[in-house]
Design an enzyme around this catalytic site. Structure first.
Site, PDB file in Angstrom:
ATOM      1  N   LYS A 119      18.711  30.082 -19.462  1.00 26.33           N
ATOM      2  CA  LYS A 119      18.586  29.589 -20.843  1.00 26.33           C
ATOM      3  C   LYS A 119      18.313  30.720 -21.820  1.00 26.33           C
ATOM      4  CE  LYS A 119      17.725  24.767 -20.248  1.00 26.33           C
ATOM      5  NZ  LYS A 119      16.777  23.712 -19.989  1.00 26.33           N
ATOM      6  N   LYS A 209      25.947  23.254 -14.416  1.00 23.83           N
ATOM      7  CA  LYS A 209      25.285  21.945 -14.434  1.00 23.83           C
ATOM      8  C   LYS A 209      25.639  21.148 -15.683  1.00 23.83           C
ATOM      9  CE  LYS A 209      21.008  21.600 -15.996  1.00 23.83           C
ATOM     10  NZ  LYS A 209      19.590  21.473 -16.270  1.00 23.83           N
ATOM     11  N   LYS A 212      22.062  18.201 -20.942  1.00 26.25           N
ATOM     12  CA  LYS A 212      21.951  17.533 -22.237  1.00 26.25           C
ATOM     13  C   LYS A 212      21.783  18.526 -23.380  1.00 26.25           C
ATOM     14  CE  LYS A 212      17.364  15.865 -20.994  1.00 26.25           C
ATOM     15  NZ  LYS A 212      16.392  16.952 -21.043  1.00 26.25           N
TER      16      LYS A 212
HETATM   17  P1  TYM Z   1      15.092  17.839 -17.873  1.00 24.61           P
HETATM   18  O1  TYM Z   1      14.590  17.019 -18.989  1.00 24.61           O
HETATM   19  O2  TYM Z   1      15.936  19.018 -18.156  1.00 24.61           O
HETATM   20  O3  TYM Z   1      15.889  16.926 -16.869  1.00 24.61           O
HETATM   21  C1  TYM Z   1      15.334  15.703 -16.436  1.00 24.61           C
HETATM   22  C2  TYM Z   1      15.690  15.452 -14.985  1.00 24.61           C
HETATM   23  O4  TYM Z   1      17.093  15.313 -14.835  1.00 24.61           O
HETATM   24  C3  TYM Z   1      17.543  16.174 -13.800  1.00 24.61           C
HETATM   25  N1  TYM Z   1      18.880  16.649 -14.146  1.00 24.61           N
HETATM   26  C4  TYM Z   1      19.935  16.581 -13.317  1.00 24.61           C
HETATM   27  N2  TYM Z   1      20.070  16.086 -12.074  1.00 24.61           N
HETATM   28  C5  TYM Z   1      21.287  16.151 -11.517  1.00 24.61           C
HETATM   29  N3  TYM Z   1      22.368  16.674 -12.139  1.00 24.61           N
HETATM   30  C6  TYM Z   1      22.278  17.181 -13.399  1.00 24.61           C
HETATM   31  N4  TYM Z   1      23.331  17.679 -14.009  1.00 24.61           N
HETATM   32  C7  TYM Z   1      21.012  17.141 -14.037  1.00 24.61           C
HETATM   33  N5  TYM Z   1      20.580  17.540 -15.250  1.00 24.61           N
HETATM   34  C8  TYM Z   1      19.262  17.236 -15.287  1.00 24.61           C
HETATM   35  C9  TYM Z   1      16.542  17.322 -13.805  1.00 24.61           C
HETATM   36  O5  TYM Z   1      16.546  18.020 -12.588  1.00 24.61           O
HETATM   37  C10 TYM Z   1      15.262  16.588 -14.044  1.00 24.61           C
HETATM   38  O6  TYM Z   1      14.753  16.038 -12.855  1.00 24.61           O
HETATM   39  N6  TYM Z   1      11.090  20.375 -16.588  1.00 24.61           N
HETATM   40  C11 TYM Z   1      11.725  19.097 -16.498  1.00 24.61           C
HETATM   41  C12 TYM Z   1      10.883  17.978 -17.073  1.00 24.61           C
HETATM   42  C13 TYM Z   1       9.492  17.979 -16.562  1.00 24.61           C
HETATM   43  C14 TYM Z   1       9.067  17.477 -15.318  1.00 24.61           C
HETATM   44  C15 TYM Z   1       7.656  17.683 -15.298  1.00 24.61           C
HETATM   45  C16 TYM Z   1       9.721  16.890 -14.234  1.00 24.61           C
HETATM   46  C17 TYM Z   1       8.418  18.453 -17.227  1.00 24.61           C
HETATM   47  N7  TYM Z   1       7.304  18.292 -16.468  1.00 24.61           N
HETATM   48  C18 TYM Z   1       6.898  17.322 -14.193  1.00 24.61           C
HETATM   49  C19 TYM Z   1       8.946  16.509 -13.142  1.00 24.61           C
HETATM   50  C20 TYM Z   1       7.545  16.740 -13.128  1.00 24.61           C
HETATM   51  C21 TYM Z   1      13.015  19.143 -17.290  1.00 24.61           C
HETATM   52  O7  TYM Z   1      13.160  19.878 -18.223  1.00 24.61           O
HETATM   53  O8  TYM Z   1      13.893  18.255 -16.920  1.00 24.61           O
END
Ligand code: TYM
Length: 346
Positions: A119, A209, A212
């Protein structure tokens, strides 16, 4: 007796995608519906994480509530006392524990995080914030505060789960038992019945990947996409010139991605879906099948979304935040005592 905790969070930096849906929302909702007798379910919106990459702040508050609605539309029950729905910034212990953990985290360790490297590479030095750098530490606090055992996430977050175990263990070794560690990523996959983490790929560039935060969004299916437009995105997905369908991540990443998406949309076993299309030569026909499923899925999902009860969601957020502040503050106090900020035994 307290129940083991399953926890996950999804940032509110944009509309969510089918990657978020299948990578994190659905596994969590399946758990909530099947296992809330035996486990506590913590579904939360990491709103402080939302602007680790640039967002439109005038839309953020609404986007946070929108995420909560998406979880409910996907099937999260609100009337169960073992299922919680909350916003990170409403429980200040998240930020406070982050600072403590920060002071025991190496600069080098954070610089090596794959997601930070990706990123920050895209954003460039001027737009890369300290928040983006620090993001895995806040995520570790999110998990450790509630003694979470299982954390369903997509493959891109596995490194952050391992970091959480690492920093938690380091603190425990130095100061005694403060934190319960989440299970290793391998054990988590076993628990969720998968052999690896999910990573849905971008439709235009299937080597990366589906994200969003992608600014163009042409290769991304958003949950709010017009179903007909989403179907068109599938029809124009990048494939290859091999003219034969095979599940081959290396040589046919586009076709492989579409096979995975189709299996998820149908809720069927991947091998079964592969078996159905393996060796076929009509990419157009295959894409039409996937496009039809996407269109149907979004139509149904959006109908569910239109019927969620906003007042019930707000009430659930507030009651969960109040209740879980107690757990979070108790863990924070253990950490504060351990590092000498609070007297022992109070
Ligand atoms: P974030 O908001 O980027 O994504 C949310 C969740 O979606 C999954 N994900 C995917 N899975 C499969 N294929 C994809 N293309 C794809 N894009 C996104 C991500 O792996 C994630 O599980 N840091 C985290 C949010 C967070 C969190 C936490 C998660 C903050 N604190 C504590 C678990 C526990 C994040 O930015 O996910």
């Amino acid at each position: 007796m307290t129940k083991p905790v399953i926890l996950t969070g999804i940032r509110a930096n944009n509309d969510l995608t089918i990657g978020n849906y299948f990578g994190a929302i659905l596994p969590m909702i399946d758990m909530a519906n099947q296992k809330s007798e035996a486990y506590q379910i913590n579904m939360f919106i990491p709103d402080l994480h939302s602007f680790t990459t640039p967002v439109d702040h005038t839309l953020l508050y609404e986007q946070i509530l929108h995420n909560a609605r998406l979880f409910v539309a996907a099937g999260l029950p609100l009337d169960n006392d073992d299922i919680h729905l909350y916003r990170q910034s409403y429980i200040p212990a998240h930020s406070e524990l982050t600072w403590i953990l920060d002071c025991f985290t190496g600069f080098g360790e954070m610089s090596r995080m794959t997601q930070f490297k990706d990123k920050s590479g895209t954003l460039g030095a001027e737009r890369t914030s300290m928040g983006l750098f620090n993001y895995p530490v806040l995520m570790a606090a999110d998990i450790l505060l509630y003694n979470a055992k299982y954390v369903p996430v997509g493959d891109d977050q596995s490194q952050h789960i391992e970091f959480t175990r690492g920093i938690g263990e380091r603190m425990n070794n130095r100061f005694g038992d403060i934190f319960t560690l989440p299970e290793s990523v391998a054990k988590q996959h076993e628990f969720f019945g998968k052999d690896q983490g999910l990573r849905i790929k971008d439709l235009v560039d299937p080597t990366k990947k589906m994200s969003k935060s992608d600014e163009l969004g042409k290769g991304v299916i958003f949950l709010g996409d017009d179903p007909a437009v989403a179907a068109k995105k599938i029809m124009s997905a990048t494939t290859d010139d091999k003219a034969e369908i095979h599940y081959d991540k290396e040589n046919q990443p586009g076709i492989t991605n579409l096979l995975e998406i189709l299996a998820l949309l149908r809720g069927k076993d991947l091998q079964q879906t592969i078996g159905e299309f393996e060796g076929q030569t009509q990419y157009g026909e295959f894409k039409k099948t996937v496009a039809g499923e996407v269109e149907q899925f979004l139509t149904n999902f959006q109908a569910q979304l239109a019927s969620v009860d906003n007042a019930a969601i707000l009430a659930k957020l507030e009651s969960s935040e109040q209740l879980l502040s107690g757990t979070a503050n108790a863990t924070l106090l253990r950490a504060q005592q351990a590092v000498g900020l609070r007297p022992e035994g109070k």
